[in-house]
Design an enzyme around this catalytic site. Structure first.
Site, PDB file in Angstrom:
ATOM      1  N   PHE A 117     -29.942  20.165   3.590  1.00 12.75           N
ATOM      2  CA  PHE A 117     -28.699  19.863   2.885  1.00 12.75           C
ATOM      3  C   PHE A 117     -28.163  21.110   2.182  1.00 12.75           C
ATOM      4  O   PHE A 117     -28.904  21.806   1.492  1.00 12.75           O
ATOM      5  CB  PHE A 117     -28.939  18.740   1.878  1.00 12.75           C
ATOM      6  CG  PHE A 117     -27.678  18.203   1.304  1.00 12.75           C
ATOM      7  CD1 PHE A 117     -26.832  17.408   2.059  1.00 12.75           C
ATOM      8  CD2 PHE A 117     -27.311  18.519  -0.004  1.00 12.75           C
ATOM      9  CE1 PHE A 117     -25.646  16.923   1.527  1.00 12.75           C
ATOM     10  CE2 PHE A 117     -26.136  18.037  -0.546  1.00 12.75           C
ATOM     11  CZ  PHE A 117     -25.300  17.236   0.223  1.00 12.75           C
ATOM     12  N   ARG A 152     -18.076  22.095  -4.611  1.00  6.83           N
ATOM     13  CA  ARG A 152     -17.278  22.663  -3.518  1.00  6.83           C
ATOM     14  C   ARG A 152     -16.752  24.048  -3.890  1.00  6.83           C
ATOM     15  O   ARG A 152     -16.429  24.856  -3.032  1.00  6.83           O
ATOM     16  CB  ARG A 152     -16.068  21.766  -3.221  1.00  6.83           C
ATOM     17  CG  ARG A 152     -16.424  20.378  -2.695  1.00  6.83           C
ATOM     18  CD  ARG A 152     -15.145  19.684  -2.252  1.00  6.83           C
ATOM     19  NE  ARG A 152     -15.312  18.251  -2.074  1.00  6.83           N
ATOM     20  CZ  ARG A 152     -15.756  17.671  -0.966  1.00  6.83           C
ATOM     21  NH1 ARG A 152     -16.088  18.399   0.067  1.00  6.83           N
ATOM     22  NH2 ARG A 152     -15.861  16.361  -0.892  1.00  6.83           N
ATOM     23  N   ASP A 156     -23.080  18.213  11.640  1.00  2.42           N
ATOM     24  CA  ASP A 156     -24.468  17.807  11.394  1.00  2.42           C
ATOM     25  C   ASP A 156     -24.934  16.968  12.598  1.00  2.42           C
ATOM     26  O   ASP A 156     -25.462  17.497  13.569  1.00  2.42           O
ATOM     27  CB  ASP A 156     -24.489  17.030  10.072  1.00  2.42           C
ATOM     28  CG  ASP A 156     -25.871  16.597   9.641  1.00  2.42           C
ATOM     29  OD1 ASP A 156     -26.850  17.070  10.224  1.00  2.42           O
ATOM     30  OD2 ASP A 156     -25.984  15.779   8.720  1.00  2.42           O
ATOM     31  N   GLU A 166     -13.582  22.382  10.938  1.00  2.01           N
ATOM     32  CA  GLU A 166     -14.584  21.599  10.199  1.00  2.01           C
ATOM     33  C   GLU A 166     -15.412  22.523   9.312  1.00  2.01           C
ATOM     34  O   GLU A 166     -15.588  23.698   9.631  1.00  2.01           O
ATOM     35  CB  GLU A 166     -15.544  20.932  11.194  1.00  2.01           C
ATOM     36  CG  GLU A 166     -15.280  19.457  11.465  1.00  2.01           C
ATOM     37  CD  GLU A 166     -15.790  18.538  10.362  1.00  2.01           C
ATOM     38  OE1 GLU A 166     -15.870  18.960   9.196  1.00  2.01           O
ATOM     39  OE2 GLU A 166     -16.105  17.380  10.680  1.00  2.01           O
ATOM     40  N   ASP A 167     -15.945  21.976   8.233  1.00  2.73           N
ATOM     41  CA  ASP A 167     -16.857  22.767   7.404  1.00  2.73           C
ATOM     42  C   ASP A 167     -18.239  22.830   8.057  1.00  2.73           C
ATOM     43  O   ASP A 167     -18.846  23.875   8.175  1.00  2.73           O
ATOM     44  CB  ASP A 167     -16.954  22.184   5.980  1.00  2.73           C
ATOM     45  CG  ASP A 167     -17.258  20.682   5.963  1.00  2.73           C
ATOM     46  OD1 ASP A 167     -17.265  20.037   7.027  1.00  2.73           O
ATOM     47  OD2 ASP A 167     -17.493  20.143   4.860  1.00  2.73           O
TER      48      ASP A 167
HETATM   49  P1  IMP Z   1     -21.620  14.674  11.034  1.00  4.06           P
HETATM   50  O1  IMP Z   1     -20.548  13.647  11.298  1.00  4.06           O
HETATM   51  O2  IMP Z   1     -22.985  14.061  10.922  1.00  4.06           O
HETATM   52  O3  IMP Z   1     -21.591  15.828  12.034  1.00  4.06           O
HETATM   53  O4  IMP Z   1     -21.347  15.280   9.590  1.00  4.06           O
HETATM   54  C1  IMP Z   1     -20.194  15.976   9.310  1.00  4.06           C
HETATM   55  C2  IMP Z   1     -19.761  15.807   7.868  1.00  4.06           C
HETATM   56  O5  IMP Z   1     -20.849  15.437   7.013  1.00  4.06           O
HETATM   57  C3  IMP Z   1     -19.254  17.114   7.313  1.00  4.06           C
HETATM   58  O6  IMP Z   1     -17.866  17.258   7.523  1.00  4.06           O
HETATM   59  C4  IMP Z   1     -19.627  17.019   5.838  1.00  4.06           C
HETATM   60  O7  IMP Z   1     -18.609  16.356   5.128  1.00  4.06           O
HETATM   61  C5  IMP Z   1     -20.866  16.172   5.811  1.00  4.06           C
HETATM   62  N1  IMP Z   1     -22.109  16.985   5.775  1.00  4.06           N
HETATM   63  C6  IMP Z   1     -23.011  17.173   6.771  1.00  4.06           C
HETATM   64  N2  IMP Z   1     -24.034  17.950   6.376  1.00  4.06           N
HETATM   65  C7  IMP Z   1     -23.777  18.256   5.075  1.00  4.06           C
HETATM   66  C8  IMP Z   1     -24.466  19.067   4.105  1.00  4.06           C
HETATM   67  O8  IMP Z   1     -25.547  19.663   4.346  1.00  4.06           O
HETATM   68  N3  IMP Z   1     -23.878  19.179   2.892  1.00  4.06           N
HETATM   69  C9  IMP Z   1     -22.696  18.560   2.567  1.00  4.06           C
HETATM   70  N4  IMP Z   1     -22.022  17.794   3.447  1.00  4.06           N
HETATM   71  C10 IMP Z   1     -22.545  17.653   4.694  1.00  4.06           C
END
Ligand code: IMP
Length: 183
Positions: free
Chosen positions: A160, A173, A111, A107-108
């Protein structure tokens, strides 16, 4: 792109450097070496989560020196927003058979943890031999789900970020450093 010195201005909002290319590459190399040590003698399948993980996955794999396979699947992203919608949809399925395989989800960023929880639930329907998660970034203060991240690049504040695979409205990106929205 509106770059002013070290800063990037997007729609009147200012993004400042958080992690530079050198710091990222150094940490990614360490993660690749750690995973190689942990999986020596095995042939894991690295599964990248599109779109965000494509650069991290590529750099990570260049630092993995064991035999391995790769695949990708795609989840719906934040769209145009800076906050999670609380919904995840599967947009592209896996092509490989993960039954009885050692899999590493790449994963990148984690959050809230919703995407990783969704992925975990998805794989519980298959029967991998083992499953671990590698994420370049984790926002510990944003976590809402009880998820285990086995390999973490950097823990960052709940702000963010863009660059190195991470987008804002599908753009930015391609930045080789990571920038954070200045408050
Ligand atoms: P989660 O499901 O809330 O854990 O979020 C995961 C996904 O949300 C990541 O794979 C990203 O695509 C996107 N994401 C979460 N935080 C950021 C951010 O700060 N910048 C850009 N994309 C984010």
């Amino acid at each position: 792109m509106n770059k002013q010195g070290e800063q990037i201005i997007i729609n009147g909002e200012t993004f400042v450097p958080l992690l530079n290319e050198y710091e990222i590459q150094k940490r990614v190399r360490e993660l690749g070496e750690e995973i190689s040590r942990d999986y020596r003698g095995k042939v894991p399948v690295f599964i990248g989560v599109l779109n965000g993980a494509f650069i991290f996955m590529s750099d990570l794999l260049k630092n993995v020196d064991i035999e391995c396979e790769i695949d990708f699947f795609k989840l719906s992203s934040y769209g145009d927003s800076k906050i999670s919608s609380g919904n995840v949809k599967l947009l592209k399925e896996l092509n490989c058979d993960v039954n009885d395989r050692d899999i590493i989800i790449v994963e990148d960023i984690v959050d809230t943890g919703l995407s990783i929880k969704y992925i975990g639930d998805l794989f519980s329907k298959h029967t991998p031999k083992s499953m671990k998660v590698a994420s370049l970034l984790v926002k510990p203060e944003s976590l809402k789900y009880d998820v285990k991240i086995d390999y973490i690049g950097f823990r960052i504040p709940s702000q963010f970020v863009i660059g190195y695979g991470l987008d804002y409205q599908q753009k930015y990106r391609n930045l080789s450093s990571i920038y954070v929205l200045s408050e």
